[in-house]
Write a protein that holds these residues in place. Structure first.
Motif, PDB file in Angstrom:
ATOM      1  N   ASP A 260      -5.087  -1.382 -12.454  1.00 56.64           N
ATOM      2  CA  ASP A 260      -3.371  -2.085 -13.014  1.00 56.64           C
ATOM      3  C   ASP A 260      -2.797  -0.017 -12.513  1.00 56.64           C
ATOM      4  OD1 ASP A 260      -0.966  -2.929 -13.233  1.00 56.64           O
ATOM      5  OD2 ASP A 260      -1.603  -3.835 -15.395  1.00 56.64           O
ATOM      6  N   VAL A 261      -2.093   0.369 -11.425  1.00 55.47           N
ATOM      7  CA  VAL A 261      -1.462   1.145 -10.971  1.00 55.47           C
ATOM      8  C   VAL A 261       0.539   1.513 -12.107  1.00 55.47           C
ATOM      9  CG1 VAL A 261      -0.360   3.061  -9.839  1.00 55.47           C
ATOM     10  CG2 VAL A 261      -2.606   1.708  -8.942  1.00 55.47           C
ATOM     11  N   ASN A 262       0.758   0.153 -12.047  1.00 50.20           N
ATOM     12  CA  ASN A 262       2.042   0.623 -13.298  1.00 50.20           C
ATOM     13  C   ASN A 262       2.166  -0.721 -14.000  1.00 50.20           C
ATOM     14  OD1 ASN A 262       1.371  -2.031 -11.457  1.00 50.20           O
ATOM     15  ND2 ASN A 262       3.974  -2.265 -10.453  1.00 50.20           N
ATOM     16  N   LEU A 263       0.537  -0.616 -14.746  1.00 50.67           N
ATOM     17  CA  LEU A 263       1.344  -1.280 -15.651  1.00 50.67           C
ATOM     18  C   LEU A 263       1.828  -2.356 -16.293  1.00 50.67           C
ATOM     19  CD1 LEU A 263      -0.970  -0.408 -17.849  1.00 50.67           C
ATOM     20  CD2 LEU A 263       1.198   0.468 -18.668  1.00 50.67           C
ATOM     21  N   ASP A 264       1.300  -3.234 -14.820  1.00 51.98           N
ATOM     22  CA  ASP A 264       2.237  -4.762 -14.448  1.00 51.98           C
ATOM     23  C   ASP A 264       1.929  -6.017 -15.756  1.00 51.98           C
ATOM     24  OD1 ASP A 264       1.185  -5.057 -12.712  1.00 51.98           O
ATOM     25  OD2 ASP A 264       3.033  -5.627 -11.909  1.00 51.98           O
ATOM     26  N   GLY A 265       0.343  -5.640 -15.335  1.00 53.73           N
ATOM     27  CA  GLY A 265      -0.601  -6.606 -16.573  1.00 53.73           C
ATOM     28  C   GLY A 265      -1.085  -7.316 -14.799  1.00 53.73           C
ATOM     29  N   ASN A 266      -1.135  -6.788 -13.488  1.00 55.43           N
ATOM     30  CA  ASN A 266      -1.864  -6.912 -11.659  1.00 55.43           C
ATOM     31  C   ASN A 266      -2.605  -5.930 -11.056  1.00 55.43           C
ATOM     32  OD1 ASN A 266       0.061  -9.745 -11.782  1.00 55.43           O
ATOM     33  ND2 ASN A 266       1.546  -8.903 -12.220  1.00 55.43           N
ATOM     34  N   ILE A 267      -3.635  -6.687 -10.769  1.00 55.41           N
ATOM     35  CA  ILE A 267      -4.207  -5.156  -9.882  1.00 55.41           C
ATOM     36  C   ILE A 267      -3.470  -5.141  -8.884  1.00 55.41           C
ATOM     37  CG2 ILE A 267      -6.704  -5.459  -9.021  1.00 55.41           C
ATOM     38  CD1 ILE A 267      -6.871  -5.166 -12.598  1.00 55.41           C
ATOM     39  N   ASP A 268      -4.095  -4.150  -8.519  1.00 58.11           N
ATOM     40  CA  ASP A 268      -3.090  -3.366  -7.209  1.00 58.11           C
ATOM     41  C   ASP A 268      -4.324  -2.847  -6.551  1.00 58.11           C
ATOM     42  OD1 ASP A 268      -0.617  -3.766  -7.640  1.00 58.11           O
ATOM     43  OD2 ASP A 268      -0.844  -2.298  -9.635  1.00 58.11           O
ATOM     44  N   ALA A 269      -4.169  -2.720  -4.836  1.00 60.16           N
ATOM     45  CA  ALA A 269      -5.602  -2.355  -4.529  1.00 60.16           C
ATOM     46  C   ALA A 269      -5.227  -0.984  -3.888  1.00 60.16           C
ATOM     47  CB  ALA A 269      -6.176  -3.204  -3.075  1.00 60.16           C
ATOM     48  N   VAL A 270      -6.177   0.290  -4.078  1.00 56.77           N
ATOM     49  CA  VAL A 270      -5.336   1.810  -3.676  1.00 56.77           C
ATOM     50  C   VAL A 270      -6.783   2.073  -2.422  1.00 56.77           C
ATOM     51  CG1 VAL A 270      -5.320   3.572  -4.272  1.00 56.77           C
ATOM     52  CG2 VAL A 270      -4.926   1.449  -6.155  1.00 56.77           C
ATOM     53  N   VAL A 271      -5.926   2.202  -1.216  1.00 56.28           N
ATOM     54  CA  VAL A 271      -6.978   2.641  -0.417  1.00 56.28           C
ATOM     55  C   VAL A 271      -6.808   4.277  -0.653  1.00 56.28           C
ATOM     56  CG1 VAL A 271      -7.252   2.259   2.005  1.00 56.28           C
ATOM     57  CG2 VAL A 271      -6.541   0.702   0.373  1.00 56.28           C
ATOM     58  N   PRO A 272      -7.562   4.938   0.119  1.00 57.68           N
ATOM     59  CA  PRO A 272      -7.398   6.463   0.626  1.00 57.68           C
ATOM     60  C   PRO A 272      -7.037   6.135   2.369  1.00 57.68           C
ATOM     61  CG  PRO A 272      -9.323   6.198  -0.354  1.00 57.68           C
ATOM     62  CD  PRO A 272      -8.966   5.367  -0.363  1.00 57.68           C
ATOM     63  N   VAL A 273      -6.279   6.795   2.874  1.00 59.64           N
ATOM     64  CA  VAL A 273      -5.854   6.797   4.368  1.00 59.64           C
ATOM     65  C   VAL A 273      -5.889   8.308   5.035  1.00 59.64           C
ATOM     66  CG1 VAL A 273      -4.780   4.386   4.145  1.00 59.64           C
ATOM     67  CG2 VAL A 273      -3.419   6.104   4.439  1.00 59.64           C
ATOM     68  N   CYS A 274      -6.047   8.402   6.262  1.00 62.32           N
ATOM     69  CA  CYS A 274      -5.138   9.327   7.235  1.00 62.32           C
ATOM     70  C   CYS A 274      -5.115   8.512   8.694  1.00 62.32           C
ATOM     71  CB  CYS A 274      -7.022   9.938   7.420  1.00 62.32           C
ATOM     72  SG  CYS A 274      -7.051  11.846   9.214  1.00 62.32           S
ATOM     73  N   PHE A 275      -4.080   9.100   9.025  1.00 60.58           N
ATOM     74  CA  PHE A 275      -3.239   9.061   9.858  1.00 60.58           C
ATOM     75  C   PHE A 275      -4.342   9.715  11.280  1.00 60.58           C
ATOM     76  CE2 PHE A 275      -0.263   8.601   6.220  1.00 60.58           C
ATOM     77  CZ  PHE A 275       0.390   7.172   6.754  1.00 60.58           C
ATOM     78  N   ASP A 276      -4.815  10.624  11.397  1.00 58.18           N
ATOM     79  CA  ASP A 276      -5.852  10.873  12.007  1.00 58.18           C
ATOM     80  C   ASP A 276      -6.000  10.064  13.351  1.00 58.18           C
ATOM     81  OD1 ASP A 276      -4.697  13.762  11.931  1.00 58.18           O
ATOM     82  OD2 ASP A 276      -6.303  14.913  11.165  1.00 58.18           O
ATOM     83  N   LYS A 277      -5.673   9.945  14.797  1.00 58.83           N
ATOM     84  CA  LYS A 277      -6.393   9.364  15.403  1.00 58.83           C
ATOM     85  C   LYS A 277      -7.728   9.090  16.319  1.00 58.83           C
ATOM     86  CE  LYS A 277      -2.882   6.505  14.809  1.00 58.83           C
ATOM     87  NZ  LYS A 277      -3.479   4.700  14.428  1.00 58.83           N
ATOM     88  N   ASN A 278      -8.591  10.509  16.201  1.00 60.50           N
ATOM     89  CA  ASN A 278      -9.103  11.438  16.995  1.00 60.50           C
ATOM     90  C   ASN A 278     -10.013  11.164  15.652  1.00 60.50           C
ATOM     91  OD1 ASN A 278     -10.782  12.793  18.333  1.00 60.50           O
ATOM     92  ND2 ASN A 278      -9.885  15.096  17.837  1.00 60.50           N
ATOM     93  N   LYS A 279     -11.543  10.585  16.336  1.00 60.53           N
ATOM     94  CA  LYS A 279     -12.878   9.963  15.323  1.00 60.53           C
ATOM     95  C   LYS A 279     -13.126  10.679  15.052  1.00 60.53           C
ATOM     96  CE  LYS A 279     -11.067   6.068  15.039  1.00 60.53           C
ATOM     97  NZ  LYS A 279     -10.421   5.469  14.038  1.00 60.53           N
ATOM     98  N   ASN A 280     -13.624  12.289  16.076  1.00 58.62           N
ATOM     99  CA  ASN A 280     -14.040  13.026  16.019  1.00 58.62           C
ATOM    100  C   ASN A 280     -13.940  14.232  14.974  1.00 58.62           C
ATOM    101  OD1 ASN A 280     -16.021  12.137  17.944  1.00 58.62           O
ATOM    102  ND2 ASN A 280     -14.180  13.028  19.448  1.00 58.62           N
ATOM    103  N   VAL A 281     -12.955  14.147  14.516  1.00 56.45           N
ATOM    104  CA  VAL A 281     -12.254  15.211  13.635  1.00 56.45           C
ATOM    105  C   VAL A 281     -12.859  15.097  12.107  1.00 56.45           C
ATOM    106  CG1 VAL A 281     -10.042  15.983  12.065  1.00 56.45           C
ATOM    107  CG2 VAL A 281     -10.118  15.440  14.849  1.00 56.45           C
ATOM    108  N   LEU A 282     -13.758  16.163  11.426  1.00 56.64           N
ATOM    109  CA  LEU A 282     -14.117  15.802   9.980  1.00 56.64           C
ATOM    110  C   LEU A 282     -12.953  15.454   8.877  1.00 56.64           C
ATOM    111  CD1 LEU A 282     -17.475  17.536   9.797  1.00 56.64           C
ATOM    112  CD2 LEU A 282     -17.707  14.836  10.981  1.00 56.64           C
TER     113      LEU A 282
END
Length: 604
Positions: A260-282
């Motif tokens: 509940d990131v903003n403390l409003d009583g509702n669950i949020d989904a939190v996702v880390p992402v990467c915008f790189d399209k190259n699949k070979n980059v670690l």
């Protein structure tokens, strides 16, 4: 009087100094010399109300339970050595999940091992006994199941016995339901309509058993290769309720976390992402964190600056970079400063692929550039004294309601060790800690009015409401043990920070998984004292009004300081009264002596 006051101040200063010494690196205090292990899971193995730690040796061959104690070292190896410990010759343990898989009230342990040529995940259950505190280690050449990915531990039918969800070796989605006998679980196909047009599950997975529609009954969040899915249960049958596309223009998606990131009583989904399209980059060149708001039905990008004060860029890893615990990017959730807003722990890498665990503090976002009214501020130097850290997770080591940080350090090419960080900052904040075990009976104990304490249970949901000092309403929500794969390391309890709100928690509601029940089983508790732990045992399961609740109050440091000040004041006043009383007695004695030496003229 001066000596008494000086002695009192000296005692207080000594206590503060001792606490300051223990306030940062308390590894020795917690583990002693037992630091060469890898943390795998948490749970109260012996039902002594203290949370134990399940660990694996660095070769992945041995599972042990470090038993928790009230005095230092807090976690110790099994005693006797043949206690809860299992060693294997060929297994490579990659995941550990404790739970009561046969419903007898004793803690069992599921271990997941990475298979050989087929690269399947082999599932084993180590049956436990509460009577003699041991585990049946079983045969390593006969796994219970073979799956294509690590399973999600959930409660499919609502009987308070953990079940599994995942894909078999053929890529078919199934539930595996455990019963009260120690037999292989019963498989159930997920698709009731016979349709097989659903995409394959993503590996590494980030499935979750979490309440997403605010009815206090856990739903099923699935991470497929091309989308997210929400499945809702209706009378024991799971039905697809909603599909959610991945955040736009991203090339890599890490583990989904829930808070509940903003403390409003509702669950949020939190996702880390990467915008790189190259699949070979670690390592990512551009990182970000997205939140999916289930009320607004949209993805929101969070403003996080992944650059330290020296100008060094830090990144997520898109795959394992040669360190343990780095097969996927995971945001581990906990309210570190007890302000009510959940914070995050994440492992980042610099350009030379050196890892570091960083705390992302949940703060208010201010300014015209904010896309969301909350943001995360990295605390770059918080754990720098621990060197190369590959894992950070929250844990309440001293059972005082404050979350410490358990770290795993890379010390050499093939060695890791445990470290513990305790924050020395006094936040002047309060908390409430909630634990909901299974409530399954051990033998005939419940018939004898000896209600079982229970073991780890996935899926119970908790929400609370409190009136703040300003008169507004504060509420939050969480689901206990909602994820289990890929070192999620979730705690079997939930700690809600209440900030500086010393009011009673007006209402706290808890609910257990619905399963085959047509209605959600929930119970409410009122006027919960801050700085306390509430244990709710859902027994009898079908009668929530009779569920057993136990409240344990934890005196806060502010209360102890107030008591100390009060005692000191009383001693000070007593000293003054004693001195004045002594002076009065001396004066009376002198007056009597003077009266005795007077010359009485009346006698002449």
């Amino acid at each position: 009087m001066a000596c008494i006051s000086s002695l009192f101040l000296l005692i207080i200063c000594c206590q503060i100094g001792q606490y300051s010494v223990l306030s940062l690196n308390i590894t020795q205090f917690v583990f002693g010399e037992n630091t060469k292990y890898l943390p795998a899971a948490f749970g109260d193995f012996n039902s002594d109300k203290l949370t134990d730690m399940f660990v694996v040796t660095q070769d992945g061959r041995t599972l042990k339970v470090l038993m928790s104690h009230a005095e230092s070292p807090l976690f110790r190896e099994p005693d006797p050595p043949e206690g809860p410990s299992c060693t294997y010759k060929t297994l490579s343990i990659v995941s550990v999940v404790p739970g009561d898989f046969d419903g007898n009230g004793a803690m069992d342990v599921m271990i997941v091992s990475l298979g050989g040529v087929t690269k399947s995940y082999d599932i084993y259950i180590l049956w436990g006994s509460l009577r003699n505190m041991t585990l049946e280690c079983g045969f390593e050449d006969s796994p219970l199941l073979k799956l294509s990915g690590q399973p999600l531990v959930m409660d499919m039918n609502g009987d308070m016995i953990p079940d599994l969800f995942g894909e078999d070796e053929n890529g078919t989605r199934k539930f595996w339901v455990f019963g009260t006998e120690r037999k292989p679980p019963t498989p159930h196909l997920m698709f009731v309509d016979g349709s097989e047009n659903h995409p394959r599950l993503k590996i590494p997975s980030s499935h979750a058993f979490v309440d997403l529609n605010s009815d206090l009954a856990a739903d099923l969040w699935i991470t497929a290769k091309t989308r997210f899915e929400i499945w809702i249960t209706a009378e024991g049958v799971y039905q697809l309720n909603e599909t959610i596309d991945f955040p736009p223009d991203v090339g890599y998606i890490g583990q989904t976390s829930f808070a509940d990131v903003n403390l409003d009583g509702n669950i949020d989904a939190v996702v880390p992402v990467c915008f790189d399209k190259n699949k070979n980059v670690l390592l990512c060149k551009k990182n970000s964190i997205f939140i999916y708001d289930f009320i607004r039905k949209e993805w929101i990008e969070i403003d996080v600056i992944f650059e330290d004060p020296l100008g060094n860029a830090w990144s997520f890893a898109t795959s394992s970079v040669g360190y343990l615990y780095t097969e996927t990017t995971t945001l581990r959730v906990g309210d570190f400063n007890l302000d009510g807003y959940p914070d995050l722990l994440v492992t980042l890498f610099d350009l030379s692929e050196v890892p570091r665990v960083v705390l992302l503090e949940n703060i208010k976002c201010s300014g015209d550039s904010c896309k969301y009214h909350r943001s995360f501020a990295p605390k770059w130097d918080l754990f720098k004294d621990f060197g190369k850290t590959v894992l950070g997770t929250f844990f309440d080591f001293q059972e005082d309601g404050t979350l410490d940080v358990l770290l795993v350090q890379k010390t050499s090419d093939h060695e890791y060790q445990l470290g513990v960080y305790k924050d020395s900052t006094e936040y002047d904040a309060v908390f409430v800690k909630v634990l909901i075990p299974t409530g399954r009976c051990y033998g005939e104990d419940c018939a004898l009015n000896n209600i079982a304490y229970g073991t780890n249970q996935p899926g119970p949901s908790i929400t609370y409401s409190i009136t703040t000092a300003t008169g507004s309403n504060q509420c939050s929500k969480a689901t206990q043990l909602h994820q289990s794969a890929h070192h999620s390391l979730q705690l079997p309890y939930t700690v809600f920070g209440l900030g500086r709100n010393w009011n009673f928690v007006e209402v706290m509601k808890v609910g257990i998984p619905r399963g085959n029940n047509s209605v959600t089983l929930t119970s409410s508790f009122t006027q919960i004292i801050p700085n306390s732990q509430l244990i709710v045992i859902p027994y009898p399961k079908e009668n929530p009004d009779r569920w057993v609740s136990k409240l344990f109050i934890t005196p806060s440091k502010a209360m102890l300081m107030t008591a100390g000040a009060l005692i000191g004041t009383c001693l000070f006043v007593a000293a003054i009264i004693g001195v004045l009383h002594h002076r009065e007695k001396q004066q009376d004695k002198r007056e009597k002596q003077q009266e005795a030496h007077k010359f009485h003229f009346d006698a002449m």
